[in-house]
Write a protein that holds these residues in place. Structure first.
Motif, PDB file in Angstrom:
ATOM      1  N   MET A 136      80.065  -3.331 -14.052  1.00 35.96           N
ATOM      2  CA  MET A 136      80.070  -2.056 -14.788  1.00 35.96           C
ATOM      3  C   MET A 136      78.806  -1.941 -15.626  1.00 35.96           C
ATOM      4  SD  MET A 136      83.976  -1.859 -16.132  1.00 35.96           S
ATOM      5  CE  MET A 136      83.993  -3.531 -16.762  1.00 35.96           C
ATOM      6  N   ILE A 137      78.111  -0.807 -15.452  1.00 34.51           N
ATOM      7  CA  ILE A 137      76.877  -0.612 -16.213  1.00 34.51           C
ATOM      8  C   ILE A 137      77.151  -0.693 -17.718  1.00 34.51           C
ATOM      9  CG2 ILE A 137      75.615   0.710 -14.460  1.00 34.51           C
ATOM     10  CD1 ILE A 137      76.428   3.262 -16.119  1.00 34.51           C
ATOM     11  N   ASN A 189      77.380  -6.637  -8.582  1.00 40.12           N
ATOM     12  CA  ASN A 189      77.620  -5.281  -8.087  1.00 40.12           C
ATOM     13  C   ASN A 189      76.294  -4.531  -8.020  1.00 40.12           C
ATOM     14  OD1 ASN A 189      77.908  -2.244  -9.159  1.00 40.12           O
ATOM     15  ND2 ASN A 189      79.588  -2.687  -7.789  1.00 40.12           N
ATOM     16  N   SER A 204      78.125  -0.215  -3.912  1.00 40.64           N
ATOM     17  CA  SER A 204      78.836   1.031  -4.217  1.00 40.64           C
ATOM     18  C   SER A 204      77.841   2.183  -4.210  1.00 40.64           C
ATOM     19  CB  SER A 204      79.502   0.929  -5.602  1.00 40.64           C
ATOM     20  OG  SER A 204      78.524   0.711  -6.604  1.00 40.64           O
ATOM     21  N   GLU A 217      88.882   2.807  -4.298  1.00 37.48           N
ATOM     22  CA  GLU A 217      88.874   3.199  -5.715  1.00 37.48           C
ATOM     23  C   GLU A 217      89.404   4.621  -5.871  1.00 37.48           C
ATOM     24  OE1 GLU A 217      85.489   2.638  -9.071  1.00 37.48           O
ATOM     25  OE2 GLU A 217      85.251   4.318  -7.703  1.00 37.48           O
ATOM     26  N   GLY A 242      87.450   4.648 -13.869  1.00 33.18           N
ATOM     27  CA  GLY A 242      86.324   4.965 -14.746  1.00 33.18           C
ATOM     28  C   GLY A 242      85.028   4.943 -13.965  1.00 33.18           C
ATOM     29  N   GLY A 294      92.970   2.638 -12.315  1.00 30.10           N
ATOM     30  CA  GLY A 294      94.247   2.750 -13.015  1.00 30.10           C
ATOM     31  C   GLY A 294      95.028   1.449 -13.104  1.00 30.10           C
ATOM     32  N   GLN A 300      90.440  -4.630  -8.203  1.00 28.92           N
ATOM     33  CA  GLN A 300      89.212  -4.606  -9.009  1.00 28.92           C
ATOM     34  C   GLN A 300      89.546  -3.841 -10.281  1.00 28.92           C
ATOM     35  OE1 GLN A 300      85.044  -4.086  -7.665  1.00 28.92           O
ATOM     36  NE2 GLN A 300      85.228  -1.991  -8.421  1.00 28.92           N
ATOM     37  N   GLY A 330      88.291  -2.407 -14.047  1.00 31.95           N
ATOM     38  CA  GLY A 330      87.125  -2.043 -14.851  1.00 31.95           C
ATOM     39  C   GLY A 330      87.481  -1.782 -16.306  1.00 31.95           C
ATOM     40  N   THR A 331      88.147  -0.666 -16.536  1.00 25.85           N
ATOM     41  CA  THR A 331      88.429  -0.195 -17.897  1.00 25.85           C
ATOM     42  C   THR A 331      89.006  -1.286 -18.803  1.00 25.85           C
ATOM     43  OG1 THR A 331      88.662   2.082 -17.160  1.00 25.85           O
ATOM     44  CG2 THR A 331      89.849   1.484 -19.172  1.00 25.85           C
TER      45      THR A 331
HETATM   46  C1  LIG Z   1      81.919   1.740 -18.033  1.00 25.38           C
HETATM   47  C2  LIG Z   1      82.069   1.625 -16.544  1.00 25.38           C
HETATM   48  C3  LIG Z   1      80.951   1.363 -15.773  1.00 25.38           C
HETATM   49  C4  LIG Z   1      81.080   1.231 -14.383  1.00 25.38           C
HETATM   50  N1  LIG Z   1      79.967   0.949 -13.645  1.00 25.38           N
HETATM   51  C5  LIG Z   1      80.083   0.721 -12.308  1.00 25.38           C
HETATM   52  C6  LIG Z   1      78.953   0.326 -11.540  1.00 25.38           C
HETATM   53  O1  LIG Z   1      77.843   0.198 -12.038  1.00 25.38           O
HETATM   54  N2  LIG Z   1      79.144   0.108 -10.195  1.00 25.38           N
HETATM   55  C7  LIG Z   1      80.387   0.236  -9.599  1.00 25.38           C
HETATM   56  O2  LIG Z   1      80.516   0.007  -8.402  1.00 25.38           O
HETATM   57  N3  LIG Z   1      81.464   0.614 -10.316  1.00 25.38           N
HETATM   58  C8  LIG Z   1      81.338   0.845 -11.642  1.00 25.38           C
HETATM   59  N4  LIG Z   1      82.449   1.183 -12.377  1.00 25.38           N
HETATM   60  C9  LIG Z   1      83.756   1.236 -11.695  1.00 25.38           C
HETATM   61  C10 LIG Z   1      84.446  -0.132 -11.775  1.00 25.38           C
HETATM   62  O3  LIG Z   1      83.713  -1.075 -11.060  1.00 25.38           O
HETATM   63  C11 LIG Z   1      85.878  -0.105 -11.240  1.00 25.38           C
HETATM   64  O4  LIG Z   1      85.921   0.192  -9.865  1.00 25.38           O
HETATM   65  C12 LIG Z   1      86.746   0.911 -11.960  1.00 25.38           C
HETATM   66  O5  LIG Z   1      86.512   0.827 -13.337  1.00 25.38           O
HETATM   67  C13 LIG Z   1      88.199   0.639 -11.649  1.00 25.38           C
HETATM   68  O6  LIG Z   1      89.037   1.556 -12.266  1.00 25.38           O
HETATM   69  P1  LIG Z   1      89.626   1.374 -13.767  1.00 25.38           P
HETATM   70  O7  LIG Z   1      88.519   1.809 -14.651  1.00 25.38           O
HETATM   71  O8  LIG Z   1      90.774   2.295 -13.793  1.00 25.38           O
HETATM   72  O9  LIG Z   1      89.979  -0.069 -13.918  1.00 25.38           O
HETATM   73  C14 LIG Z   1      82.342   1.353 -13.760  1.00 25.38           C
HETATM   74  C15 LIG Z   1      83.466   1.598 -14.559  1.00 25.38           C
HETATM   75  C16 LIG Z   1      83.346   1.722 -15.930  1.00 25.38           C
HETATM   76  C17 LIG Z   1      84.574   1.975 -16.751  1.00 25.38           C
END
Ligand SMILES: Cc1cc2nc3c(=O)[nH]c(=O)nc-3n(C[C@H](O)[C@H](O)[C@H](O)COP(=O)(O)O)c2cc1C
Length: 295
Positions: free
Chosen positions: A1-2, A50, A76, A118, A123, A153, A172, A174-175
């Protein structure tokens, strides 16, 4: 995640038994190299990188990944055909993130080892189709033969179990990890994340590159630009690196871009990443042990 998953978060997740990923999308090549080296010294367990495929310096990132002997890459936001072959030739496991069955098939055809399906709740950047995780995961599982990981989610063990019931072989997340001690996200952003409510996030910028974020002044600016028919260049500028950094890394909660998933509404604490992994498995085991009608 960036602006969130650097070496600290990736190594903490790997040390706890998950697969930590370094998010290279917000890193210049030399920064990525430094994070990989630090992650190697912080964990003896596997971790990955990633790579958003639309990243302008992607060839430099790929070169560093190969030179540093990275074994797992999640790609991605782009066409998997371009780089999957190059990575596979070097013996790297490639997992591609998709938002539809159509893209899942393309990832499989391009030689990816697995996909992340996804859903709409997730997010960050996402698909235009708005297919929710609960619908997308079984659709993708039916469409391809390679393993499917679910995303979007998922922040609790019960949700993780639900994803597995739908046919996912992993998840996977993220949030949930943005609200962790080790995330490099600004503390104000982390606090904002654990104080969101239903309806506070939205998938916007659908013509250009859909992204789920928290509604704030930045979002209003994006919305106004879309309404007045701003050019693609203008929209790209608005959604560029600077505003994402301003929001998520520097903590400007109004003028910066705050990418986060719907599931933030279930979160109310910032925890060490290792504790989050442990809690997920405890909740998962508990959910598994309860007869379905009592869940
Ligand atoms: C702040 C933030 C930055 C993200 N940056 C990337 C990224 O750079 N590359 C990517 O493939 N997914 C990115 N994602 C998506 C996450 O890898 C992940 O698939 C996603 O957050 C999963 O859903 P969730 O947020 O409901 O857990 C990012 C998500 C967030 C919240």
């Amino acid at each position: 995640m960036i602006w969130a998953s650097g070496w600290r978060l990736a190594s903490a997740v790997s040390n706890a038994g998950g697969l930590g990923l370094i998010g290279s999308g917000s890193m210049y090549p030399d920064v990525l190299k430094e994070h990989i080296k630090k992650c190697k010294s912080a964990t003896a367990r596997p971790f990955g990188v990633n790579v958003p495929l639309l990243y302008p310096d992607i060839d430099k990132h790929i070169q560093i990944i190969i030179e540093e002997g990275i074994k797992i890459v999640f790609t991605s936001a782009g066409n998997p055909k371009t780089w999957t072959g190059v990575l596979k030739e070097k013996g790297i496991t490639v997992v591609h993130v998709v938002s539809s069955s159509k893209f899942a098939k393309k990832a499989e055809e391009s030689g990816a080892d697995a996909v992340v399906a996804e859903g709409f709740e997730a997010g960050g950047h996402n698909g235009r189709e708005e297919t929710t995780t609960i619908v997308l995961v079984p659709a993708v599982v039916d469409a391809i033969k390679i393993p499917v990981l679910a995303a979007g989610g998922i922040a609790t063990g019960k949700q993780m179990l639900a994803a597995m019931v739908l046919g996912a072989e992993g998840v996977q997340i993220g949030t949930r990890f943005v609200a962790s001690d080790e995330a490099s996200s600004h503390p104000s952003f982390k606090n904002k994340v654990i104080n969101t409510h239903e309806g506070d996030t939205i998938l916007t910028m659908k013509q250009l590159t859909p992204v789920r974020l928290i509604k704030n002044n930045f979002y209003k600016e994006v919305q106004e630009a879309e309404w007045r028919g701003a050019s693609v260049e203008e929209l790209k500028e608005l959604l560029g690196r600077a505003r994402a950094k301003k929001g998520m890394f520097e903590g400007d909660l109004e003028e910066g871009e705050l990418e986060i998933g719907q599931v933030s509404l279930l979160l109310n604490d910032i925890l060490p990443a290792g504790r989050i992994v442990k809690k997920l498995w405890e909740e998962f085991e508990q959910a598994l042990a309860v007869p379905v009608k009592k869940l």
